[in-house]
Motif scaffolding. Structure first.
Motif, short mmCIF file in Angstrom:
data_model
loop_
_atom_site.label_atom_id
_atom_site.label_comp_id
_atom_site.label_asym_id
_atom_site.label_seq_id
_atom_site.Cartn_x
_atom_site.Cartn_y
_atom_site.Cartn_z
N LEU A 56 0.83 -1.21 0.00
CA LEU A 56 0.00 0.00 0.00
C LEU A 56 0.86 1.26 0.00
CD1 LEU A 56 -2.94 -0.34 2.56
CD2 LEU A 56 -3.09 -0.22 0.09
N ASP A 57 0.48 2.24 -0.79
CA ASP A 57 1.04 3.57 -0.64
C ASP A 57 0.51 4.14 0.68
OD1 ASP A 57 2.36 3.53 -3.07
OD2 ASP A 57 0.67 4.39 -4.16
N VAL A 58 1.40 4.72 1.48
CA VAL A 58 0.98 5.22 2.78
C VAL A 58 1.71 6.51 3.10
CG1 VAL A 58 2.71 3.83 4.04
CG2 VAL A 58 0.61 4.58 5.21
N VAL A 59 0.99 7.44 3.72
CA VAL A 59 1.55 8.71 4.16
C VAL A 59 1.08 8.96 5.59
CG1 VAL A 59 1.66 9.67 1.83
CG2 VAL A 59 -0.38 10.05 3.25
N GLY A 60 1.67 9.97 6.22
CA GLY A 60 1.32 10.25 7.60
C GLY A 60 0.35 11.40 7.79
N HIS A 61 0.01 12.10 6.71
CA HIS A 61 -0.84 13.29 6.84
C HIS A 61 -1.45 13.59 5.48
CE1 HIS A 61 -2.03 17.49 7.57
NE2 HIS A 61 -1.95 17.20 8.85
N PRO A 62 -2.68 14.09 5.43
CA PRO A 62 -3.29 14.39 4.12
C PRO A 62 -2.52 15.45 3.33
CG PRO A 62 -4.66 15.21 5.91
CD PRO A 62 -3.64 14.31 6.54
N ALA A 63 -1.72 16.26 3.99
CA ALA A 63 -0.92 17.26 3.27
C ALA A 63 0.16 16.62 2.41
CB ALA A 63 -0.29 18.24 4.26
N ALA A 64 0.48 15.36 2.68
CA ALA A 64 1.50 14.65 1.90
C ALA A 64 0.93 14.05 0.62
CB ALA A 64 2.13 13.55 2.75
N ILE A 65 -0.36 14.19 0.39
CA ILE A 65 -1.00 13.63 -0.81
C ILE A 65 -1.06 14.69 -1.91
CG2 ILE A 65 -3.20 12.78 -1.72
CD1 ILE A 65 -3.71 11.50 1.01
N ASP A 66 -0.76 14.27 -3.12
CA ASP A 66 -0.93 15.12 -4.29
C ASP A 66 -2.39 14.99 -4.76
OD1 ASP A 66 -0.70 16.63 -6.57
OD2 ASP A 66 0.28 15.04 -7.74
N TRP A 67 -3.25 15.89 -4.29
CA TRP A 67 -4.67 15.79 -4.58
C TRP A 67 -4.95 16.13 -6.03
CZ3 TRP A 67 -7.91 13.86 -0.90
CH2 TRP A 67 -7.40 13.78 0.40
N ASP A 88 -7.78 18.65 9.52
CA ASP A 88 -6.58 18.48 8.69
C ASP A 88 -6.93 18.25 7.23
OD1 ASP A 88 -5.07 18.78 10.99
OD2 ASP A 88 -4.72 16.63 11.25
N LEU A 89 -7.99 17.47 7.00
CA LEU A 89 -8.40 17.16 5.63
C LEU A 89 -8.89 18.41 4.91
CD1 LEU A 89 -8.83 14.75 3.67
CD2 LEU A 89 -11.17 14.62 4.53
N ALA A 90 -9.69 19.22 5.60
CA ALA A 90 -10.26 20.42 4.96
C ALA A 90 -9.19 21.42 4.56
CB ALA A 90 -11.27 21.07 5.91
N ALA A 91 -8.05 21.38 5.21
CA ALA A 91 -6.98 22.34 4.91
C ALA A 91 -6.29 22.05 3.58
CB ALA A 91 -5.94 22.34 6.03
N VAL A 92 -6.41 20.82 3.07
CA VAL A 92 -5.64 20.46 1.88
C VAL A 92 -6.44 19.78 0.78
CG1 VAL A 92 -3.46 20.27 3.14
CG2 VAL A 92 -4.93 18.25 2.95
N ALA A 93 -7.57 19.16 1.11
CA ALA A 93 -8.34 18.40 0.11
C ALA A 93 -9.26 19.32 -0.68
CB ALA A 93 -9.16 17.30 0.79
N ASP A 96 -14.91 19.74 -2.78
CA ASP A 96 -16.00 18.86 -3.20
C ASP A 96 -15.64 17.38 -3.12
OD1 ASP A 96 -14.17 18.84 -5.24
OD2 ASP A 96 -15.64 19.12 -6.86
N VAL A 97 -14.56 17.04 -2.40
CA VAL A 97 -14.18 15.63 -2.30
C VAL A 97 -15.26 14.86 -1.54
CG1 VAL A 97 -12.86 15.89 -0.14
CG2 VAL A 97 -12.30 14.04 -1.72
N PRO A 98 -15.69 13.70 -2.04
CA PRO A 98 -16.63 12.87 -1.28
C PRO A 98 -15.96 12.33 -0.02
CG PRO A 98 -16.65 12.27 -3.61
CD PRO A 98 -15.45 13.14 -3.40
N VAL A 99 -16.65 12.44 1.10
CA VAL A 99 -16.16 11.91 2.38
C VAL A 99 -17.10 10.80 2.80
CG1 VAL A 99 -15.66 12.42 4.79
CG2 VAL A 99 -15.10 14.10 3.03
N ARG A 115 -17.98 20.44 7.05
CA ARG A 115 -16.79 20.79 6.28
C ARG A 115 -16.91 20.51 4.79
NH1 ARG A 115 -12.28 23.22 9.02
NH2 ARG A 115 -12.33 22.55 11.20
N PHE A 116 -17.69 19.48 4.44
CA PHE A 116 -17.73 19.02 3.06
C PHE A 116 -19.18 18.81 2.63
CE2 PHE A 116 -13.65 17.68 4.78
CZ PHE A 116 -12.77 18.12 3.79
N PRO A 117 -19.53 19.15 1.38
CA PRO A 117 -20.92 19.04 0.95
C PRO A 117 -21.36 17.64 0.54
CG PRO A 117 -19.60 20.01 -0.80
CD PRO A 117 -18.70 19.87 0.39
N HIS A 118 -20.40 16.76 0.24
CA HIS A 118 -20.74 15.43 -0.28
C HIS A 118 -20.28 14.38 0.73
CE1 HIS A 118 -21.76 17.45 -3.95
NE2 HIS A 118 -20.52 17.90 -4.09
#
Length: 327
Positions: A56-67, A88-93, A96-99, A115-118
């Motif tokens: 699995l690809d794994v990171v430690g924080h959503p900021a490390a993801i190339d959205w 943390d997610l709302a700061a970088v994602a 309109d990302v589905p949660v 935080r998110f509409p979907h």
């Protein structure tokens, strides 16, 4: 569709591994020793058919993801961590990302909708364990679990159908449902037993779950909340799930039992039994069993107590004292 599995523990780890094994693009978010183990060696998943190591690809924080904009976030953290990970997610994602909430309890979707509409709820029926870094265990086979999904607060859309299809392709039975929160309320009533097993080592067979569930039924009736009938929920599970044996890994206790076994700094009980306590206080319904279980679980975490360390007689004594205090 790229799946971001936020929280790669028992449920998130198993679901992420199954999606990856069936050709889906998956990035997991983990922490601590578990993050280091998966990053270094992949995720080891045991099940009744054997053992596989999943890279699995794994990171430690959503900021490390190339959205990229094609992500679906599968929220798999415990309910007590939902607010912080959504921050943390709302700061970088993307906005309109589905949660998608693959979580016990019924308040996570409401928190996500701030935080998110979907936002989507998932009723999870999947026996899994995560007791050591880099390793998860799944006990149902050949179908790994049930992950029925619906839009929050209600309805079904094309995203829900697409996610359900991806689950179905990955040994995870899934139906898109317009009334998913009715199913999640039934799951919450079942999860009222988690604290019983964590405290006493006996999750069922003591009569305590039936008493906790009766309090829940009274609270839901007072609040005008509808839950799927227990028989309908049971039929859904039994129609697809077969419990197997995993060599060297006996069937685990609940997620709350596992939290105590891992000496986690917190436990989910405030969002399970505590949800019924909250409803009881709002609507004037006594909840001595759930109140006692909520307090006791938090005391065990604070003191570093082991799972199964509370005699059943002590728990009964404390419930009786709570009953007397409220009469």
């Amino acid at each position: 569709m790229r799946f971001v599995v936020y929280g790669a523990g028992a449920i998130g780890g198993v679901v992420g591994a199954r999606l990856h094994q069936h050709g889906h693009d998956v990035t997991a978010i983990a922490r601590g020793d578990h993050l280091e183990a998966v990053a270094a060696h992949g995720l080891q998943i045991h099940d009744p058919t054997g053992s596989q190591r999943v890279p699995l690809d794994v990171v430690g924080h959503p900021a490390a993801i190339d959205w990229r904009g094609d992500e679906v976030v599968l929220l798999c953290v415990k309910s007590q961590h939902t607010a912080s990970v959504l921050h943390d997610l709302a700061a970088v994602a993307p906005d309109d990302v589905p949660v998608v909430c693959l979580q016990n309890g019924v308040n996570n979707e409401r928190e996500a909708l701030r935080r998110f509409p979907h936002v989507y709820g998932v009723m999870v029926a999947l026996m899994a364990a995560h007791l050591q870094p880099g390793v998860v265990t799944a006990y149902y086979s050949p179908v790994t679990g049930v992950l029925d999904i619906g839009r929050y607060p209600d309805g079904v859309d094309e995203t829900a159908r697409s996610i359900a299809a991806a689950f179905e392709e990955s040994t995870l039975a899934s139906q898109a449902r317009t009334d998913i929160m009715r199913w999640k309320w039934r799951k919450l009533i079942m999860n009222l037993s988690n604290a019983i097993g964590a405290a006493t080592g006996r999750q069922f067979g003591t009569g305590l779950w039936e008493r906790a569930a009766a309090e829940a039924d009274a609270c839901l009736a007072a609040a005008g909340i509808d839950a799927v009938p227990a028989a309908e929920d049971k039929a859904r599970r039994e129609s697809v799930l077969t419990l197997g044996e995993v060599p060297g890994a006996p069937h685990p206790g609940s997620s709350s039992w596992q939290s105590l076994a891992r000496h986690s700094p917190d436990i989910e009980t405030d969002h399970l039994n505590g949800e019924i306590v909250l409803l009881g206080r709002l609507h004037g319904v006594p909840t001595p069993v759930n109140t006692t279980l909520q307090r006791l679980a938090n005391e065990l975490v604070a003191s570093g107590g082991e799972p199964g360390s509370v005699p059943l007689e002590e728990l009964e004594r404390r419930i009786a004292a709570e009953e007397r205090a409220n009469t």
